[in-house]
Design a protein around this motif. Structure first.
Motif, PDB file in Angstrom:
ATOM      1  N   LEU A  28      34.430 -30.920  42.863  1.00  0.00           N
ATOM      2  CA  LEU A  28      35.194 -29.661  42.954  1.00  0.00           C
ATOM      3  C   LEU A  28      34.425 -28.512  42.307  1.00  0.00           C
ATOM      4  N   VAL A  29      33.832 -28.781  41.155  1.00  0.00           N
ATOM      5  CA  VAL A  29      33.051 -27.755  40.461  1.00  0.00           C
ATOM      6  C   VAL A  29      31.877 -27.325  41.336  1.00  0.00           C
ATOM      7  N   ARG A  30      31.152 -28.293  41.915  1.00  0.00           N
ATOM      8  CA  ARG A  30      29.999 -27.961  42.774  1.00  0.00           C
ATOM      9  C   ARG A  30      30.424 -27.108  43.962  1.00  0.00           C
ATOM     10  N   ARG A  31      31.572 -27.423  44.531  1.00  0.00           N
ATOM     11  CA  ARG A  31      32.066 -26.667  45.695  1.00  0.00           C
ATOM     12  C   ARG A  31      32.398 -25.220  45.361  1.00  0.00           C
ATOM     13  N   HIS A  32      33.022 -25.022  44.214  1.00  0.00           N
ATOM     14  CA  HIS A  32      33.610 -23.703  43.926  1.00  0.00           C
ATOM     15  C   HIS A  32      32.856 -22.862  42.900  1.00  0.00           C
ATOM     16  N   GLN A  33      31.917 -23.480  42.175  1.00  0.00           N
ATOM     17  CA  GLN A  33      31.236 -22.753  41.092  1.00  0.00           C
ATOM     18  C   GLN A  33      30.520 -21.480  41.555  1.00  0.00           C
ATOM     19  N   PRO A  34      29.778 -21.487  42.686  1.00  0.00           N
ATOM     20  CA  PRO A  34      29.073 -20.252  43.061  1.00  0.00           C
ATOM     21  C   PRO A  34      30.007 -19.053  43.260  1.00  0.00           C
ATOM     22  N   ARG A  35      31.131 -19.256  43.942  1.00  0.00           N
ATOM     23  CA  ARG A  35      32.043 -18.129  44.187  1.00  0.00           C
ATOM     24  C   ARG A  35      32.782 -17.722  42.914  1.00  0.00           C
ATOM     25  N   ILE A  36      33.107 -18.697  42.084  1.00  0.00           N
ATOM     26  CA  ILE A  36      33.781 -18.393  40.819  1.00  0.00           C
ATOM     27  C   ILE A  36      32.845 -17.565  39.932  1.00  0.00           C
ATOM     28  N   HIS A  37      31.578 -17.953  39.887  1.00  0.00           N
ATOM     29  CA  HIS A  37      30.602 -17.211  39.081  1.00  0.00           C
ATOM     30  C   HIS A  37      30.422 -15.797  39.626  1.00  0.00           C
ATOM     31  N   ARG A  38      30.342 -15.673  40.949  1.00  0.00           N
ATOM     32  CA  ARG A  38      30.164 -14.355  41.573  1.00  0.00           C
ATOM     33  C   ARG A  38      31.370 -13.449  41.276  1.00  0.00           C
ATOM     34  N   LEU A  39      32.562 -14.033  41.354  1.00  0.00           N
ATOM     35  CA  LEU A  39      33.776 -13.272  41.032  1.00  0.00           C
ATOM     36  C   LEU A  39      33.723 -12.782  39.582  1.00  0.00           C
ATOM     37  N   ALA A  40      33.337 -13.679  38.668  1.00  0.00           N
ATOM     38  CA  ALA A  40      33.279 -13.321  37.246  1.00  0.00           C
ATOM     39  C   ALA A  40      32.239 -12.227  36.997  1.00  0.00           C
ATOM     40  N   VAL A  41      31.099 -12.270  37.711  1.00  0.00           N
ATOM     41  CA  VAL A  41      30.071 -11.227  37.566  1.00  0.00           C
ATOM     42  C   VAL A  41      30.648  -9.870  37.953  1.00  0.00           C
ATOM     43  N   HIS A  42      31.367  -9.829  39.078  1.00  0.00           N
ATOM     44  CA  HIS A  42      31.943  -8.558  39.530  1.00  0.00           C
ATOM     45  C   HIS A  42      33.073  -8.080  38.615  1.00  0.00           C
ATOM     46  N   MET A  43      33.803  -9.011  38.040  1.00  0.00           N
ATOM     47  CA  MET A  43      34.882  -8.632  37.123  1.00  0.00           C
ATOM     48  C   MET A  43      34.311  -8.117  35.788  1.00  0.00           C
ATOM     49  N   LEU A  44      33.295  -8.825  35.274  1.00  0.00           N
ATOM     50  CA  LEU A  44      32.836  -8.588  33.899  1.00  0.00           C
ATOM     51  C   LEU A  44      31.595  -7.706  33.786  1.00  0.00           C
ATOM     52  N   ARG A  45      30.809  -7.592  34.879  1.00  0.00           N
ATOM     53  CA  ARG A  45      29.600  -6.775  34.888  1.00  0.00           C
ATOM     54  C   ARG A  45      28.568  -7.287  33.882  1.00  0.00           C
ATOM     55  N   ASP A  46      28.591  -8.570  33.606  1.00  0.00           N
ATOM     56  CA  ASP A  46      27.673  -9.139  32.616  1.00  0.00           C
ATOM     57  C   ASP A  46      27.423 -10.606  32.988  1.00  0.00           C
ATOM     58  N   ARG A  47      26.147 -10.929  33.237  1.00  0.00           N
ATOM     59  CA  ARG A  47      25.834 -12.278  33.731  1.00  0.00           C
ATOM     60  C   ARG A  47      26.176 -13.389  32.736  1.00  0.00           C
ATOM     61  N   SER A  48      25.790 -13.202  31.466  1.00  0.00           N
ATOM     62  CA  SER A  48      26.016 -14.289  30.507  1.00  0.00           C
ATOM     63  C   SER A  48      27.503 -14.496  30.256  1.00  0.00           C
ATOM     64  N   GLU A  49      28.256 -13.397  30.203  1.00  0.00           N
ATOM     65  CA  GLU A  49      29.711 -13.527  30.042  1.00  0.00           C
ATOM     66  C   GLU A  49      30.319 -14.218  31.268  1.00  0.00           C
ATOM     67  N   ALA A  50      29.786 -13.879  32.438  1.00  0.00           N
ATOM     68  CA  ALA A  50      30.294 -14.486  33.676  1.00  0.00           C
ATOM     69  C   ALA A  50      30.044 -15.992  33.680  1.00  0.00           C
ATOM     70  N   GLU A  51      28.878 -16.399  33.184  1.00  0.00           N
ATOM     71  CA  GLU A  51      28.575 -17.837  33.101  1.00  0.00           C
ATOM     72  C   GLU A  51      29.565 -18.529  32.164  1.00  0.00           C
ATOM     73  N   ASP A  52      29.842 -17.877  31.017  1.00  0.00           N
ATOM     74  CA  ASP A  52      30.806 -18.444  30.054  1.00  0.00           C
ATOM     75  C   ASP A  52      32.181 -18.604  30.700  1.00  0.00           C
ATOM     76  N   VAL A  53      32.614 -17.548  31.416  1.00  0.00           N
ATOM     77  CA  VAL A  53      33.947 -17.571  32.027  1.00  0.00           C
ATOM     78  C   VAL A  53      34.019 -18.629  33.135  1.00  0.00           C
ATOM     79  N   ALA A  54      32.963 -18.736  33.941  1.00  0.00           N
ATOM     80  CA  ALA A  54      32.953 -19.743  35.013  1.00  0.00           C
ATOM     81  C   ALA A  54      33.064 -21.143  34.410  1.00  0.00           C
TER      82      ALA A  54
END
Length: 200
Positions: A28-54
């Motif tokens: 499930l993580v492999r399936r959804h991680q790329p889009r979840i990370h992309r969403l977090a990047v657009h929400m947070l405007r910060d790559r490392s924070e987005a990785e943490d949130v994902a």
């Protein structure tokens, strides 16, 4: 003759994970991680924070597996967790907000989503300026409008999907997108940009 096993659905994987199959949750993580990370990047405007949130999204989801009742799709559940975690981070840093980084990670996605302009450096530079202004305009929107706009216009989710993710009627989602676009157009107009006439 050996039959190939059908690919398990998200719901199948959740049921397996609930029964203690950690590999199922990993899938499930492999399936959804790329889009979840992309969403977090657009929400947070910060790559490392987005990785943490994902990462935290999937930890929270795994810890709450027993409460997932299957009435919604797995991705809807992951998106909700990501949005809530992202909004919490945004609110907690509003008091000590750093100056806007010109190396906005959202620009990568916006620039690569357009056709290549390698032979037109001036056009590419003006487009980058437009996208930077567009990102600044998105930042000015309320949390509700910004989240809805990101899900529909950047992530490409349907109004029906976004209604399920945000728990709002489809008509409300349509209004929010319209309102967000109207405000963005005003923001760009006031700064001398004409998105309709940009030619991108």
């Amino acid at each position: 003759m050996m039959m190939t096993k059908p690919t398990p659905s998200d719901r199948d994987l959740i049921e397996l994970a609930k029964a203690g199959d950690t590999n199922a949750f990993g899938e499930l993580v492999r399936r959804h991680q790329p889009r979840i990370h992309r969403l977090a990047v657009h929400m947070l405007r910060d790559r490392s924070e987005a990785e943490d949130v994902a990462q935290e999204t999937f930890i929270r989801a795994y810890q709450a597996l027993g409460r997932f009742d299957g009435r919604s799709e797995a991705y809807t559940w992951f998106y909700r967790i990501t949005i809530n975690l992202s909004l919490n981070r945004i609110r907690s840093r509003k008091t000590s907000r750093a100056s806007q980084d010109t190396d906005d990670p959202r620009l990568d996605g916006l620039m690569t989503d357009r056709r290549p302009t390698s032979g037109d450096p001036a056009g590419s530079a003006s487009r980058k300026q437009l996208y930077q202004t567009l990102c600044a305009g998105i930042d000015e929107l309320s949390d509700t409008l910004r989240t809805t706009l990101i899900l529909v216009c950047i992530d490409g989710r349907s109004h029906e999907d976004v209604a399920a993710i945000l728990g709002a009627p489809e008509g409300t989602i349509a209004w929010r997108v319209h309102e967000a676009r109207r405000k963005l157009k005003g923001f760009l107009d006031a700064r001398g940009f004409d998105p309709e006439g940009d030619g991108t």
